[in-house]
Design a protein around this motif. Structure first.
Motif, mmCIF file in Angstrom:
data_model
loop_
_atom_site.group_PDB
_atom_site.id
_atom_site.type_symbol
_atom_site.label_atom_id
_atom_site.label_comp_id
_atom_site.label_asym_id
_atom_site.label_seq_id
_atom_site.Cartn_x
_atom_site.Cartn_y
_atom_site.Cartn_z
ATOM 1 N N VAL A 119 12.760 25.551 27.149
ATOM 2 C CA VAL A 119 13.978 26.373 27.171
ATOM 3 C C VAL A 119 13.891 27.481 26.132
ATOM 4 C CG1 VAL A 119 16.471 26.358 26.853
ATOM 5 C CG2 VAL A 119 15.376 24.484 28.090
ATOM 6 N N ALA A 120 13.411 27.163 24.925
ATOM 7 C CA ALA A 120 13.313 28.157 23.860
ATOM 8 C C ALA A 120 12.341 29.281 24.204
ATOM 9 C CB ALA A 120 12.891 27.486 22.554
ATOM 10 N N SER A 121 11.360 28.988 25.031
ATOM 11 C CA SER A 121 10.351 29.991 25.388
ATOM 12 C C SER A 121 10.911 31.094 26.273
ATOM 13 C CB SER A 121 9.178 29.319 26.113
ATOM 14 O OG SER A 121 9.551 28.944 27.443
ATOM 15 N N GLY A 122 11.998 30.791 27.001
ATOM 16 C CA GLY A 122 12.522 31.741 27.965
ATOM 17 C C GLY A 122 11.718 31.779 29.250
ATOM 18 N N LEU A 123 10.781 30.857 29.408
ATOM 19 C CA LEU A 123 9.899 30.845 30.573
ATOM 20 C C LEU A 123 10.238 29.723 31.550
ATOM 21 C CD1 LEU A 123 6.559 31.466 28.638
ATOM 22 C CD2 LEU A 123 7.887 33.142 29.934
ATOM 23 N N VAL A 124 11.394 29.116 31.394
ATOM 24 C CA VAL A 124 11.769 27.967 32.208
ATOM 25 C C VAL A 124 11.878 28.360 33.677
ATOM 26 C CG1 VAL A 124 14.249 28.340 31.903
ATOM 27 C CG2 VAL A 124 13.400 26.040 32.359
ATOM 28 N N GLY A 125 11.478 27.444 34.563
ATOM 29 C CA GLY A 125 11.582 27.644 36.003
ATOM 30 C C GLY A 125 12.161 26.414 36.664
ATOM 31 N N GLU A 126 12.099 26.375 37.976
ATOM 32 C CA GLU A 126 12.656 25.241 38.702
ATOM 33 C C GLU A 126 11.839 23.976 38.499
ATOM 34 O OE1 GLU A 126 13.023 26.337 42.764
ATOM 35 O OE2 GLU A 126 14.470 27.933 42.378
ATOM 36 N N ARG A 127 10.592 24.143 38.102
ATOM 37 C CA ARG A 127 9.738 22.997 37.784
ATOM 38 C C ARG A 127 8.764 23.429 36.696
ATOM 39 N NH1 ARG A 127 6.111 22.555 43.269
ATOM 40 N NH2 ARG A 127 8.100 23.026 44.266
ATOM 41 N N TYR A 128 8.035 22.465 36.136
ATOM 42 C CA TYR A 128 7.028 22.791 35.146
ATOM 43 C C TYR A 128 5.967 21.707 35.157
ATOM 44 C CZ TYR A 128 9.177 19.295 32.072
ATOM 45 O OH TYR A 128 9.671 18.125 31.550
ATOM 46 N N GLN A 129 4.847 21.989 34.504
ATOM 47 C CA GLN A 129 3.773 21.009 34.369
ATOM 48 C C GLN A 129 3.518 20.763 32.893
ATOM 49 O OE1 GLN A 129 0.177 22.011 36.437
ATOM 50 N NE2 GLN A 129 -0.930 20.228 35.738
ATOM 51 N N PHE A 130 3.447 19.485 32.517
ATOM 52 C CA PHE A 130 3.106 19.108 31.152
ATOM 53 C C PHE A 130 1.688 18.562 31.154
ATOM 54 C CE2 PHE A 130 3.119 15.607 27.896
ATOM 55 C CZ PHE A 130 3.019 16.444 26.791
ATOM 56 N N VAL A 131 0.818 19.125 30.318
ATOM 57 C CA VAL A 131 -0.596 18.738 30.333
ATOM 58 C C VAL A 131 -1.015 17.987 29.071
ATOM 59 C CG1 VAL A 131 -1.241 20.609 31.899
ATOM 60 C CG2 VAL A 131 -1.305 21.008 29.430
ATOM 61 N N GLY A 132 -0.042 17.552 28.247
ATOM 62 C CA GLY A 132 -0.377 16.799 27.049
ATOM 63 C C GLY A 132 -1.036 17.684 26.009
ATOM 64 N N PHE A 133 -1.979 17.123 25.257
ATOM 65 C CA PHE A 133 -2.681 17.910 24.256
ATOM 66 C C PHE A 133 -3.751 18.773 24.916
ATOM 67 C CE2 PHE A 133 -0.771 14.870 21.377
ATOM 68 C CZ PHE A 133 -0.510 15.658 20.251
ATOM 69 N N VAL A 134 -3.878 20.010 24.483
ATOM 70 C CA VAL A 134 -4.900 20.911 24.999
ATOM 71 C C VAL A 134 -6.277 20.324 24.692
ATOM 72 C CG1 VAL A 134 -5.890 23.223 24.777
ATOM 73 C CG2 VAL A 134 -3.412 22.913 24.689
ATOM 74 N N PRO A 135 -7.208 20.344 25.655
ATOM 75 C CA PRO A 135 -8.523 19.747 25.401
ATOM 76 C C PRO A 135 -9.318 20.520 24.360
ATOM 77 C CG PRO A 135 -8.530 20.955 27.475
ATOM 78 C CD PRO A 135 -7.106 20.912 27.007
ATOM 79 N N ARG A 136 -10.264 19.835 23.750
ATOM 80 C CA ARG A 136 -11.147 20.472 22.773
ATOM 81 C C ARG A 136 -12.384 21.005 23.490
ATOM 82 N NH1 ARG A 136 -11.172 16.574 17.421
ATOM 83 N NH2 ARG A 136 -8.963 16.008 17.433
ATOM 84 N N GLY A 137 -12.991 22.006 22.899
ATOM 85 C CA GLY A 137 -14.245 22.534 23.430
ATOM 86 C C GLY A 137 -14.039 23.717 24.355
ATOM 87 N N ALA A 138 -14.940 24.697 24.248
ATOM 88 C CA ALA A 138 -14.812 25.933 25.011
ATOM 89 C C ALA A 138 -14.862 25.680 26.513
ATOM 90 C CB ALA A 138 -15.920 26.898 24.598
ATOM 91 N N LYS A 139 -15.764 24.823 26.959
ATOM 92 C CA LYS A 139 -15.900 24.574 28.394
ATOM 93 C C LYS A 139 -14.650 23.931 28.957
ATOM 94 C CE LYS A 139 -18.742 22.209 31.836
ATOM 95 N NZ LYS A 139 -19.913 21.310 32.072
ATOM 96 N N ALA A 140 -14.130 22.925 28.256
ATOM 97 C CA ALA A 140 -12.932 22.235 28.735
ATOM 98 C C ALA A 140 -11.732 23.181 28.784
ATOM 99 C CB ALA A 140 -12.627 21.035 27.846
ATOM 100 N N LEU A 141 -11.619 24.072 27.805
ATOM 101 C CA LEU A 141 -10.526 25.039 27.797
ATOM 102 C C LEU A 141 -10.645 25.998 28.985
ATOM 103 C CD1 LEU A 141 -10.242 25.972 24.013
ATOM 104 C CD2 LEU A 141 -8.497 24.843 25.401
#
Length: 267
Positions: A119-141
């Motif tokens: 909500v604070a981001s101002g980017l809220v939509g009708e749905r969203y995806q939560f991906v947990g912690f961002v992965p480590r490593g350039a390839k995974a990112l």
């Protein structure tokens, strides 16, 4: 309810519900990630409770130890250092074990960094995806950004402050115009929400900021559809024996093209 999962504040210690406070006062034992951290919360609200550590390093053994006590009717409250146990925090194992054993489990909701940041981001939509912690490593990112490129809704992730510069630099290289908000120290004294494109925020975060970080990505770009190729794919499936209507439905689902357009174009 023998097992009660309790959401705790993500920063400001006043952000706790009356139901959670009542549960922490009456529980036989309170399971917590860090007993020192939880004791500070309890002292702030005048609660004296028996605390028992429950974290990633002893979660399996504690679950085996506590399940018989739950089955015997002992009332156990489960908390994490912040937010809802079991969401990027320990707790999922004992909840599942209790449910599998027929033990009643109830969840007391409360503060959430995910919804607060969204909500604070101002980017809220009708749905969203939560991906947990961002992965480590350039390839995974890189693989994550590619996966999310065509996702048409906001994405929320957790990130550590010292890895944030590399994460934003990677995103800026993969999707420079993507809208992003970095939410730092939510509900705390030095709360900050910085918004901009991936390139702009990569420059802003050249030096690691301090505090806990929740990252919000705006909707991705809708991928362009090669309609001629999609129509040709429908025709190939029809030639292989698939009914035209079904072939158009499948290709439309995979490409985002109009099913009716594919059906008519393949006649």
């Amino acid at each position: 309810m023998p097992l009660v999962v309790c959401a705790t504040p993500i920063g400001n210690l006043e952000d706790i519900t009356l139901r959670v406070l009542a549960e922490l006062r009456t529980a036989d034992v309170v399971l917590c990630e860090d007993t020192r951290h939880t004791r500070g919360l309890l002292e702030r609200h005048g609660i004296d409770a028996r605390l028992l550590s429950y974290h990633e390093h002893n979660e399996a053994s504690r679950t085996s130890e506590l399940l018989p006590r739950l089955q015997a009717g002992e009332r156990i409250a489960l908390v994490s250092d912040a937010g809802m146990p079991g969401v990027s925090d320990p707790g999922g194992r004992i909840v599942r074990a209790a449910l599998d054993a027929g033990v009643d489990v109830t969840v007391l909701p409360g503060a959430s960094a995910i919804e607060t940041a969204l909500v604070a981001s101002g980017l809220v939509g009708e749905r969203y995806q939560f991906v947990g912690f961002v992965p480590r490593g350039a390839k995974a990112l890189t693989e994550l950004w590619e996966e999310l490129r065509g996702w048409q809704w906001p994405v929320v992730a957790f990130e550590s402050p010292h890895r944030l510069p590399a994460t934003l630099s990677s995103l800026a290289a993969a999707d420079p115009a993507r809208e992003v908000a970095v939410c730092r120290e939510l509900t705390k004294r030095f709360e900050e929400v910085v918004r901009g494109t991936a390139v702009e925020l990569a420059d802003w975060a050249a030096e690691p900021p301090k505090g806990e970080i929740t990252l919000v990505l705006g909707p991705g770009r809708k991928p362009e559809v090669d309609e001629d190729a999609a129509v040709a794919a429908v025709a190939e499936l029809v030639d292989a024996g698939l009914p035209r209507k079904r072939a158009a439905e499948l290709v439309a689902r995979l490409t985002g093209a109009s099913r009716n357009t594919l059906y008519r174009g393949s006649l």
